[in-house]
Scaffold this motif. Structure first.
Motif, PDB file in Angstrom:
ATOM      1  N   ARG A 259       0.809  -1.396   0.245  1.00  0.00           N
ATOM      2  CA  ARG A 259       0.046  -0.273  -0.044  1.00  0.00           C
ATOM      3  C   ARG A 259       0.813   0.809   0.127  1.00  0.00           C
ATOM      4  NH1 ARG A 259      -4.369   1.893   4.702  1.00  0.00           N
ATOM      5  NH2 ARG A 259      -4.781   3.541   4.349  1.00  0.00           N
ATOM      6  N   VAL A 260       0.348   2.372  -0.465  1.00  0.00           N
ATOM      7  CA  VAL A 260       1.103   3.231  -0.975  1.00  0.00           C
ATOM      8  C   VAL A 260       1.069   4.113   0.886  1.00  0.00           C
ATOM      9  CG1 VAL A 260       1.396   5.909  -1.712  1.00  0.00           C
ATOM     10  CG2 VAL A 260       0.683   3.181  -2.848  1.00  0.00           C
ATOM     11  N   ASP A 297      -2.639   6.453   0.581  1.00  0.00           N
ATOM     12  CA  ASP A 297      -3.230   5.595  -0.861  1.00  0.00           C
ATOM     13  C   ASP A 297      -3.230   6.653  -1.952  1.00  0.00           C
ATOM     14  OD1 ASP A 297      -3.913   3.524   0.468  1.00  0.00           O
ATOM     15  OD2 ASP A 297      -5.114   4.336   1.558  1.00  0.00           O
ATOM     16  N   GLY A 298      -1.507   7.231  -2.661  1.00  0.00           N
ATOM     17  CA  GLY A 298      -1.223   8.132  -3.730  1.00  0.00           C
ATOM     18  C   GLY A 298      -2.090   9.797  -2.915  1.00  0.00           C
ATOM     19  N   LYS A 299      -2.386   9.738  -2.101  1.00  0.00           N
ATOM     20  CA  LYS A 299      -3.086  11.311  -1.475  1.00  0.00           C
ATOM     21  C   LYS A 299      -2.093  12.049  -0.586  1.00  0.00           C
ATOM     22  CE  LYS A 299      -7.480  10.884  -3.441  1.00  0.00           C
ATOM     23  NZ  LYS A 299      -9.246  10.538  -3.148  1.00  0.00           N
ATOM     24  N   LEU A 300      -1.723  13.199  -0.963  1.00  0.00           N
ATOM     25  CA  LEU A 300      -0.915  13.818  -0.125  1.00  0.00           C
ATOM     26  C   LEU A 300      -1.226  14.380   1.010  1.00  0.00           C
ATOM     27  CD1 LEU A 300       2.010  15.322   0.573  1.00  0.00           C
ATOM     28  CD2 LEU A 300       1.487  16.766  -0.942  1.00  0.00           C
ATOM     29  N   VAL A 301      -1.648  13.983   2.416  1.00  0.00           N
ATOM     30  CA  VAL A 301      -2.445  14.498   3.501  1.00  0.00           C
ATOM     31  C   VAL A 301      -1.665  15.611   4.482  1.00  0.00           C
ATOM     32  CG1 VAL A 301      -3.257  12.069   3.553  1.00  0.00           C
ATOM     33  CG2 VAL A 301      -1.223  12.772   4.670  1.00  0.00           C
ATOM     34  N   ASN A 437      -4.136   2.024 -10.880  1.00  0.00           N
ATOM     35  CA  ASN A 437      -3.787   1.970  -8.922  1.00  0.00           C
ATOM     36  C   ASN A 437      -2.511   2.540  -8.693  1.00  0.00           C
ATOM     37  OD1 ASN A 437      -6.702   1.280  -8.777  1.00  0.00           O
ATOM     38  ND2 ASN A 437      -5.870  -0.973  -9.440  1.00  0.00           N
ATOM     39  N   TRP A 438      -2.443   3.734  -7.769  1.00  0.00           N
ATOM     40  CA  TRP A 438      -0.936   3.985  -7.289  1.00  0.00           C
ATOM     41  C   TRP A 438      -0.604   2.621  -6.949  1.00  0.00           C
ATOM     42  CZ3 TRP A 438      -0.791   8.406  -8.951  1.00  0.00           C
ATOM     43  CH2 TRP A 438      -1.874   9.453  -9.185  1.00  0.00           C
ATOM     44  N   LEU A 439       1.406   2.895  -7.475  1.00  0.00           N
ATOM     45  CA  LEU A 439       2.217   1.499  -7.716  1.00  0.00           C
ATOM     46  C   LEU A 439       2.922   1.963  -6.439  1.00  0.00           C
ATOM     47  CD1 LEU A 439       2.853  -1.017  -8.065  1.00  0.00           C
ATOM     48  CD2 LEU A 439       3.253  -0.120 -11.011  1.00  0.00           C
ATOM     49  N   SER A 440       3.747   1.509  -5.768  1.00  0.00           N
ATOM     50  CA  SER A 440       4.784   1.321  -4.696  1.00  0.00           C
ATOM     51  C   SER A 440       5.413   0.118  -5.375  1.00  0.00           C
ATOM     52  CB  SER A 440       4.621   1.831  -3.363  1.00  0.00           C
ATOM     53  OG  SER A 440       5.574   2.152  -2.776  1.00  0.00           O
ATOM     54  N   GLY A 535       5.448  -4.428   9.523  1.00  0.00           N
ATOM     55  CA  GLY A 535       6.627  -3.324   8.912  1.00  0.00           C
ATOM     56  C   GLY A 535       6.488  -3.474   7.522  1.00  0.00           C
ATOM     57  N   PRO A 536       7.235  -2.401   6.710  1.00  0.00           N
ATOM     58  CA  PRO A 536       7.195  -2.363   4.851  1.00  0.00           C
ATOM     59  C   PRO A 536       8.236  -3.608   4.562  1.00  0.00           C
ATOM     60  CG  PRO A 536       7.104   0.170   6.515  1.00  0.00           C
ATOM     61  CD  PRO A 536       7.910  -1.079   7.796  1.00  0.00           C
ATOM     62  N   TYR A 537       9.363  -3.866   5.279  1.00  0.00           N
ATOM     63  CA  TYR A 537       9.952  -5.198   4.540  1.00  0.00           C
ATOM     64  C   TYR A 537       8.840  -6.380   4.806  1.00  0.00           C
ATOM     65  CZ  TYR A 537      14.683  -2.474   5.306  1.00  0.00           C
ATOM     66  OH  TYR A 537      15.510  -1.680   5.383  1.00  0.00           O
ATOM     67  N   GLU A 538       8.642  -6.371   5.959  1.00  0.00           N
ATOM     68  CA  GLU A 538       7.872  -7.660   5.601  1.00  0.00           C
ATOM     69  C   GLU A 538       6.472  -7.510   5.398  1.00  0.00           C
ATOM     70  OE1 GLU A 538       8.900  -8.392  10.451  1.00  0.00           O
ATOM     71  OE2 GLU A 538       7.056  -7.377   9.794  1.00  0.00           O
ATOM     72  N   ASP A 539       6.012  -6.826   4.687  1.00  0.00           N
ATOM     73  CA  ASP A 539       4.452  -6.242   3.988  1.00  0.00           C
ATOM     74  C   ASP A 539       5.019  -6.568   2.386  1.00  0.00           C
ATOM     75  OD1 ASP A 539       1.976  -5.387   4.337  1.00  0.00           O
ATOM     76  OD2 ASP A 539       1.845  -3.293   3.332  1.00  0.00           O
ATOM     77  N   ALA A 540       5.784  -5.302   1.736  1.00  0.00           N
ATOM     78  CA  ALA A 540       6.472  -5.799   1.057  1.00  0.00           C
ATOM     79  C   ALA A 540       6.608  -7.319   0.483  1.00  0.00           C
ATOM     80  CB  ALA A 540       7.239  -4.777   0.558  1.00  0.00           C
ATOM     81  N   VAL A 541       7.047  -7.830   1.136  1.00  0.00           N
ATOM     82  CA  VAL A 541       7.261  -9.671   1.106  1.00  0.00           C
ATOM     83  C   VAL A 541       6.303 -10.438   1.036  1.00  0.00           C
ATOM     84  CG1 VAL A 541       9.237 -11.448   1.481  1.00  0.00           C
ATOM     85  CG2 VAL A 541       9.888  -8.859   1.017  1.00  0.00           C
TER      86      VAL A 541
END
Length: 598
Positions: A259-260, A297-301, A437-440, A535-541
């Motif tokens: 997720r972005v 989610d692609g938007k600047l908050v 869809n936004w892509l990271s 965490g991000p590494y875990e989530d990305a893998v």
């Protein structure tokens, strides 16, 4: 790499671990369970076996030593720590450096981005996409690469994608070796501005000790223009390479995708606006040449450094520390009256508790920084730094000079004419997949790194022009005096090479009472937090598809490695010890002093 069958009966998963991960700095371990039937990663745990104790031994130190000490956190991005610590001290001491001092710091940091991103992209992560690696993991893809023409061949000189891959081969590849030379002169650029790399010798609170002359900036510029010409080849070359992987392996956009949720703390202060006063921080933060921001989610908050600061939370979850709930709060409210949470870095107590690794409980030394948006504790990542920086800057639309423009939907980078190449214009836009869809993901993190190298070079051209204008006007002062207060609560924000960096400090009786540096590593390598969020590494893998053609017996995990290394992992050196079940160290023998008699 370790491989074992899962201990869960009938689940058909194979456990695989890579510990330590190679071609990064530090002891990062990735532990996975892979479903080879579905060709997908089912579970992932990120571990770090190093303990960073700076938050403990900084207590009681003279605040003026903070940047010298904290630069030693890392032998790669030590100057980023020194810079952030100096920003932090400027706030604590109420000092505003002369404009020339700030331009010199910006030039040093720009050189660091150019140096570090180049050596990582071409000599470390680039190996994941080289001919030798692709031959060993996806020989069918290599065959296609050899038959695929490079759209940007005229710009970079490689006729096919296969030629690009061969140029990236370690040691033997033409481009691999050229990048090593580039890393040399970009390091020289840094040393011109701040004396020494990677621990600056002329960087202080209040400015710099660098002697600013026309010759100094000329020496910098001669190297910078070589880099500008280099980037005119690099950007189209990497675009060709990365676009090819999408075409050759349909669905490859899912590798390393999450997720972005991006965080950027901003970089390159504008001395016309930056006074380092907390009360004005939101305003001068927005004048940075890399805009701070949180992208959800692609938007600047938000683009407010005050909002970013107040929302920071340090959760423990699955890390090796005791909780500090109920202990002393050093800061209850910031200078604007905003309530400061118990979990904020200003109020953190670091209480290490070494123990055996247990993936159902505690399994890493990395804590879990999160950003609280008023509702959720968001596991922000930096995307290795550049994708977050470019995304926030693009959407904010606040940066505008001759070399870089943020349009509100993109970043435009203008590189001037050089000896062998005409002027070039590059535009980075926040990426989307084929469905819009936004892509990271792994590819886009790496692509953004290339574009940000060009961004840093273009920004450095602007900084050099501003610095030369100061010198020519006779404004050669680079440092301002200051006094250390008895009491203060301060923060420094910047972007380390790999992403967000903050230093929080509390001064009491003229000494450091609390000090917490938070570089990108804890954000990216964080573990499952108190709410169970990975965490991000875990989530990305987790859920990353497997495209490698090798069976489990010879599996190399290249798709997993591309996902992890796209974040530019760097786990700085530290020390920890685990003695198991309470063993006692005993001194058993005292050696006799050597007398020279044999």
């Amino acid at each position: 790499m370790a491989k074992t069958k899962s201990d869960r009966p009938g689940d058909g998963l194979i456990e695989m671990a890579w510990d330590p991960i190679t071609r990064i700095v530090g002891s990062l371990g990735i532990y996975t369970k892979i479903d080879f039937t579905e060709k997908r990663v089912a579970e992932c745990y990120s571990t770090s076996s190093i303990f960073r104790g700076y938050s403990i031994f900084m207590k009681g130190k003279d605040p003026r030593d903070a940047h010298f000490i904290t630069s030693r956190i890392c032998g790669i991005c030590g100057d980023n720590h020194a810079t952030c610590s100096v920003y932090n001290q400027n706030m604590a001491y109420g000092v505003r450096p002369p404009a020339l001092g700030e331009w010199i710091i910006n030039l040093g940091e720009a050189a660091e981005y150019m140096f570090d991103h180049n050596i990582f992209q071409e000599n470390l992560v680039g190996v994941d996409y080289c001919e030798r690696m692709v031959r060993e993991t996806n020989p069918g893809v290599l065959d296609l690469a050899d038959r695929t023409a490079s759209p940007g061949a005229e710009a970079h000189g490689y006729k096919t994608i296969g030629e690009i891959m061969r140029a990236l081969n370690p040691l033997s590849g033409e481009f691999y070796r050229e990048a090593l030379q580039v890393s040399r002169y970009t390091r020289e650029m840094f040393c011109l501005m701040e004396g020494r790399h990677v621990h600056p010798s002329t960087l202080y609170p209040g400015g710099v000790g660098t002697v600013a002359t026309i010759q100094l900036f000329t020496d910098y510029m001669t190297r910078l223009m070589k880099y500008v010409e280099f980037m005119k080849r690099v950007v189209p070359m990497h675009d060709d390479l990365f676009n090819f992987f999408y075409e050759a392996l349909p669905g490859y956009e899912e590798v390393g995708r999450r997720r972005v949720l991006l965080g950027c703390w901003g970089s390159f202060n504008d001395p016309e606006y930056c006074d380092f006063r907390y009360e004005n921080m939101a305003n001068w933060g927005r004048k940075m040449f890399v805009t701070p921001g949180v992208v959800v989610d692609g938007k600047l908050v938000t683009t407010s450094l005050v909002d970013i600061n107040v929302g920071m939370r340090i959760l423990l979850g699955s890390s090796y520390y005791d909780d500090w709930a109920g202990k002393e709060k050093f800061v209850t409210h910031d200078a604007l009256g905003n309530a400061i949470d118990e979990r904020h870095p200003w109020n953190q107590h670091t209480i290490p508790q070494p123990q055996r690794r247990d993936f159902d409980d505690k399994y890493s030394w990395v804590m879990s920084p999160r950003w609280f948006d008023g509702k959720d504790h968001l596991a922000l990542d930096t995307g290795g730094g550049p994708i977050a920086r470019l995304w926030a800057t693009a959407l904010a639309g606040l940066v505008n000079n001759d070399y870089v423009q943020a349009t509100g939907h993109s970043v435009v980078i203008n590189l001037p004419r050089t000896m062998l190449k005409p002027e070039a214009r590059f535009e980075w836009t926040p990426p989307k997949d084929k469905q819009g869809n936004w892509l990271s993901n792994a590819i886009e993190r790496n692509r953004a790194r290339t574009y940000f190298q060009a961004y840093a070079a273009a920004s450095a051209l602007h900084f050099a022009e501003q610095a030369l204008a100061e010198v020519r006007a006779g404004k050669t002062k680079t440092w301002e005096t200051f006094k250390v207060p008895q009491e203060a609560a301060s923060v420094g924000f910047t972007e380390a090479v790999r992403g967000v960096l903050s230093h929080h400090m509390v001064i009491r009786d003229g000494k450091i009472a609390n000090y917490h540096p938070y570089p990108p590593t804890p954000w990216n390598a964080s573990v499952r937090d108190s709410y169970g969020t990975p965490g991000p590494y875990e989530d990305a893998v987790q859920n990353t598809p497997i495209f490698e053609e090798n069976p489990p017996e010879t599996f190399k995990g290249i798709d997993i490695m591309r996902a992890v290394r796209s974040f530019d992992p760097c786990l700085p050196c530290g020390v920890h010890m685990y003695l198991g079940g309470g063993k006692t160290l005993q001194k058993l023998h005292t050696p006799t002093a050597f007398t020279g008699n044999g």
